[in-house]
Design a protein around this motif. Structure first.
Motif, short mmCIF file in Angstrom:
data_model
loop_
_atom_site.label_atom_id
_atom_site.label_comp_id
_atom_site.label_asym_id
_atom_site.label_seq_id
_atom_site.Cartn_x
_atom_site.Cartn_y
_atom_site.Cartn_z
N ALA A 387 0.82 -1.21 0.00
CA ALA A 387 0.00 0.00 0.00
C ALA A 387 0.86 1.25 0.00
N LYS A 388 1.97 1.23 0.75
CA LYS A 388 2.87 2.39 0.77
C LYS A 388 3.52 2.60 -0.59
N LEU A 389 3.85 1.52 -1.28
CA LEU A 389 4.42 1.65 -2.62
C LEU A 389 3.42 2.29 -3.58
N VAL A 390 2.17 1.87 -3.51
CA VAL A 390 1.14 2.46 -4.37
C VAL A 390 1.04 3.95 -4.12
N ASP A 391 1.06 4.36 -2.85
CA ASP A 391 0.96 5.78 -2.52
C ASP A 391 2.15 6.56 -3.08
N ARG A 392 3.35 5.99 -2.99
CA ARG A 392 4.53 6.68 -3.52
C ARG A 392 4.45 6.84 -5.04
N LEU A 393 4.02 5.80 -5.70
CA LEU A 393 3.94 5.86 -7.16
C LEU A 393 2.90 6.87 -7.63
N ASN A 636 -4.72 -1.85 -4.45
CA ASN A 636 -4.63 -2.46 -3.13
C ASN A 636 -5.55 -3.67 -2.98
N SER A 637 -6.29 -3.99 -4.02
CA SER A 637 -7.22 -5.13 -3.93
C SER A 637 -6.49 -6.44 -4.17
N ASP A 638 -7.03 -7.50 -3.59
CA ASP A 638 -6.49 -8.84 -3.86
C ASP A 638 -6.69 -9.22 -5.31
#
Length: 815
Positions: A387-393, A636-638
């Motif tokens: 989730a943190k990676l998604v936010d950074r991207l 972030n979804s499975d």
């Protein structure tokens, strides 16, 4: 006026209709396995002595399987003096209200019944009776008399979009030969239909059918046109709305009910045209009898008048054992999981961290993760590191550049004889800046549609310079911002959707008052509202007032029509905008749209997961059209994070997201990834050295690599213009062309690493991490190290390894 013979004929149809559906149901199963019993239609209206309504009963098990128990249920009317039920068909006897009750296996269901004018016979209506018979018989299809030039000297409007014109052609064109009022039985329109005389279309109906009798009765009554405007069919309901059938050969009968503008209803099961989009899974007869086939899902449709409706049919193997996985994830996973549960399909497990890192980085920013990003992510042990990676991207500027490119493709941003390079560049820059500033998509669309001014000073006005034709502009707006293709309705009512010619020209009227003039700079065009100009209907030859697609006619007096339309398109009153945009976002990350193609939303191309389709649109609206929040939910979804490896139970599924789709990286992003991996820079027109391919503003700017790998030429608004289909020319270019080997030599990464003292296995490791975001396996390292040694020169051997990795499917595909 219908006589007793008609009534008896229709009763006979009911008998035949019931004989075709004889499902066997094991009612001895424990009662607690059954959840509900439902009667369809849920409410019945009978109007007139000749009216009737078929009814069905559907039982649902606790596991979601549905069973047609019409034959096994006990049917009872609270007041048998008002309505008669015979062969699961209700017929009126006297005015009043009663309740129909069905009982089966300890359960019961009720349906209110309203009867009016039970003693009033019905006259045959050309609009309401004869036209549906001609359509049902296929007389006005494109392969028969509905063709543009007709057939054998006789033309009808396609699917009956012009009843008055059809009446004129039937009754006036050939005098007494086509209709014979003195001897109605000798009318050619009747004789050819029943096959009594030679007919190139063959026999269309049996002489003793209700269709033939309706046609003959109309001729016997004088072949009259309706004295007054008949009520319009406002909607059609198809029951049951969903069926889950277990075992090959399981059946489900369907009932179609038309609703009219005067408040009446009509059973049109015998008049509707039934089709299926998956014959192997759910075959359907012309009477609406569905039979389950192989495992899968299908959408069974019924078309009547201008309306096409459908019901989802799932077919499951008998006795299939299934253990649903534990629920996890967000709302996306809940809705995807519910669909997989109904299909008894187990999902694949989550992908590895390495796979996720590469997949999400390419999808969000169009680049590969760097070696440093790889090491940082793999070293992170926190539970929420994905989730943190998604936010950074999402915070990186490359995200906005990708979506600016995608919108530029849809909006055909391209210099040509009508749009100068300067205008195209400013148009693209406006899009990029708007998305980079996180401007909500609905605001961008409002500015586009309602734009006025010079194409230099107000770049959004280029939307009306790229396409100057009024009708094409209307088509583009519907397709890009609502995902609807209305092109068919230009010449005739849409054969597979609800759109009519009235809808088409009413929508086009919003763009009929666009004015254009040259500015002080001869290259600049000024877009303005002329305040005059109409669109005429080709059938009536009269102006059509501006009308929202599927909505009302607004008051546009004293206002720019485009401004009124812009407000409606992005408002909650428009049911298409938010869902269409959300579906485009979903496809970018998942590889397959919930509705696919994403710009072809119609009844006959239904969403694979209707609940998810609706919820994504609702969420985008809730987020005030902030696309980043929707992207965050998806990534972030499975469902997004699943492995691309299917299991034996989901390998044949491609629409329900049981496993991740392997996707070829789009042309611009693939070139950027190759340049990034090799440490090289590209030069494109109007951009500095080192700019990315996704930053190209002008659709007319390209190179051999981009063209070969499917870059959109931006000639139309179709999503399909940007292709990711593999081809032989792509493989040949990578093998023999300058893009890979030339960039490897130009980047000089291999000699640099060797000069730094790295050993061959270490260089191989860096190539793999840099290109594939993973370490090579021990077997790969051993084999490649041996190949490098056999080359005799470490640099040459390692560059061959680099070349091989860049040419691998693992590199070119996102997985």
């Amino acid at each position: 006026m219908w006589n007793n013979k008609v009534f008896r004929l229709m009763a006979l149809v009911g008998v035949v209709w019931s004989v075709w559906f004889c499902p066997s149901v094991d009612a001895d199963q424990p009662a607690d396995q059954w959840k509900t019993l439902t009667v369809y239609p849920p409410e019945v209206q009978l109007n007139g002595a000749a009216d009737y309504q078929h009814v069905i009963a559907v039982a649902e098990r606790a596991d979601g399987v549905t069973v047609d128990v019409t034959e096994q249920a006990q049917w009872q009317l609270q007041d048998p003096g008002l309505v008669e039920i015979q062969d699961y068909r209700l017929q009126p006897k006297a005015d009043g209200e009663t309740v129909l009750v069905a009982a089966w296996n300890g359960m019961s269901a009720r349906s209110p019944v309203h009867v009016v004018q039970a003693d009033k016979p019905k006259e045959i209506s050309f609009h309401l009776d004869v036209m549906p018979v001609l359509t049902r018989a296929g007389c006005n299809t494109g392969s028969c008399h509905g063709a543009a030039r007709g057939k054998d000297g006789f033309r009808l409007s396609l699917f009956g979009f012009d009843p008055r014109g059809d009446y004129q052609r039937i009754t006036r064109e050939v005098g007494f030969r086509r209709i014979n009022l003195a001897i109605p039985e000798q009318s050619l329109v009747y004789l050819k239909a029943i096959g009594a005389v030679p007919h190139s279309g063959g026999k269309r109906m049996e002489p003793d059918s209700e269709y033939a009798h309706t046609l003959l009765k109309w001729l016997q009554d004088g072949a009259k046109l309706d004295a007054s405007e008949p009520p319009e069919c406002t909607r059609v309901d198809l029951f049951p709305p969903q069926a889950v059938l277990e075992g090959e050969g399981a059946t489900q009968r369907l009932v179609a009910v038309a609703h009219y503008s005067d408040g009446t209803t009509r059973d049109v099961t015998g008049l509707a045209a039934f089709t299926t989009n998956n014959e192997r899974t759910a075959a359907v007869t012309d009477r609406g009898a569905v039979t389950a086939g192989v495992r899968g899902e299908a959408f069974v449709m019924a078309r009547f008048d201008t309306h096409t409706v459908g019901t989802q049919v799932l077919a499951l193997p008998a006795g299939l054992e299934y253990t649903p996985p534990a629920e996890s994830g967000n709302y996306i996973d809940r809705l995807v999981g519910e669909k997989l549960k109904r299909l008894r399909i187990p999902p694949s497990p989550r992908c590895s961290d390495e796979e996720f890192l590469r997949r999400v980085t390419i999808d969000i920013v169009g680049l590969l993760p760097t070696e440093e990003e790889y090491q940082e992510f793999m070293a992170d042990t926190s539970a929420d590191k994905r989730a943190k990676l998604v936010d950074r991207l999402l915070q990186r500027k490359e995200f906005s550049e990708i979506w600016a490119m995608k919108w530029a493709q849809l909006l055909m941003v391209k210099s040509n004889n009508q749009v100068s390079y300067k205008a195209a560049f400013l148009y693209s820059s406006w899009l990029t800046n708007a998305i980079a500033n996180n401007t909500p998509i609905d605001q961008i669309v409002r500015e586009l549609i309602a734009s006025n001014g010079g194409v230099f000073e107000q770049p959004a006005t280029n939307f009306y310079q790229v396409e100057r034709d009024t009708l094409k502009t209307a088509e583009n707006v519907a397709q890009v911002f609502m995902g609807i293709r209305i092109q068919c309705a230009q010449c005739h009512n849409h054969p597979f959707d609800r759109w009519t010619m009235d809808d088409y020209y009413g929508f086009a009227s919003f763009f009929s008052q666009i004015g254009r003039k040259t500015g002080e700079d001869y290259r600049e065009i000024i877009i303005y509202n002329r305040g005059s100009g109409e669109v005429n209907h080709p059938v009536t030859k009269r102006p059509v007032p501006p009308t929202f697609l599927g909505g009302p006619r607004p008051d546009t007096k004293g206002r720019d029509r485009r401004e009124v339309l812009a407000e409606w398109i992005t408002s909650p009153e428009n049911p298409y905008f938010a869902k269409s945009i959300a579906n485009r976002v979903w496809k970018h990350f998942m590889g397959v749209g919930i509705v696919d193609p994403v710009d072809d939303i119609r009844v006959s191309n239904p969403p694979s997961n209707p609940a998810l389709f609706d919820e994504l649109g609702r969420k985008l609206t809730e987020y005030k059209f902030d696309m980043k929040q929707l992207v965050r939910d998806i990534c972030n979804s499975d469902a997004y994070q699943r492995s691309t490896l299917p299991n034996q139970d989901n390998e044949f599924d491609s629409r329900n997201y049981a496993y991740a789709q392997v996707r070829r990286i789009p042309a611009e992003m693939l070139l950027d990834c190759i340049s990034q991996a090799t440490g090289t820079k590209d030069k494109f027109r109007g951009l500095p050295l080192g700019a990315r391919a996704v930053q190209i503003a002008d659709g007319g700017t390209s190179n051999y690599f981009l063209t070969t790998f499917g870059r959109s030429p931006r000639d139309t608004v179709c999503e399909c213009e940007a292709s990711t289909d593999p081809s032989l020319s792509q493989a040949l270019h990578l093998i023999n062309g300058s893009t890979t080997q030339g960039k490897i030599s130009q980047g000089k990464l291999v000699p640099t690493w060797l000069d730094q003292g790295l050993q061959v296995p270490q260089v191989i490791d860096r190539i793999f991490v840099r290109c594939l975001a993973r370490h090579p396996t021990q077997q790969e390292t051993d084999v490649l190290t041996k190949m490098v040694a056999e080359a005799g020169d470490a640099r040459v051997g390692l560059e061959d390894v680099f070349w091989a990795v860049l040419n691998s499917r693992e590199f070119m595909f996102n997985h």
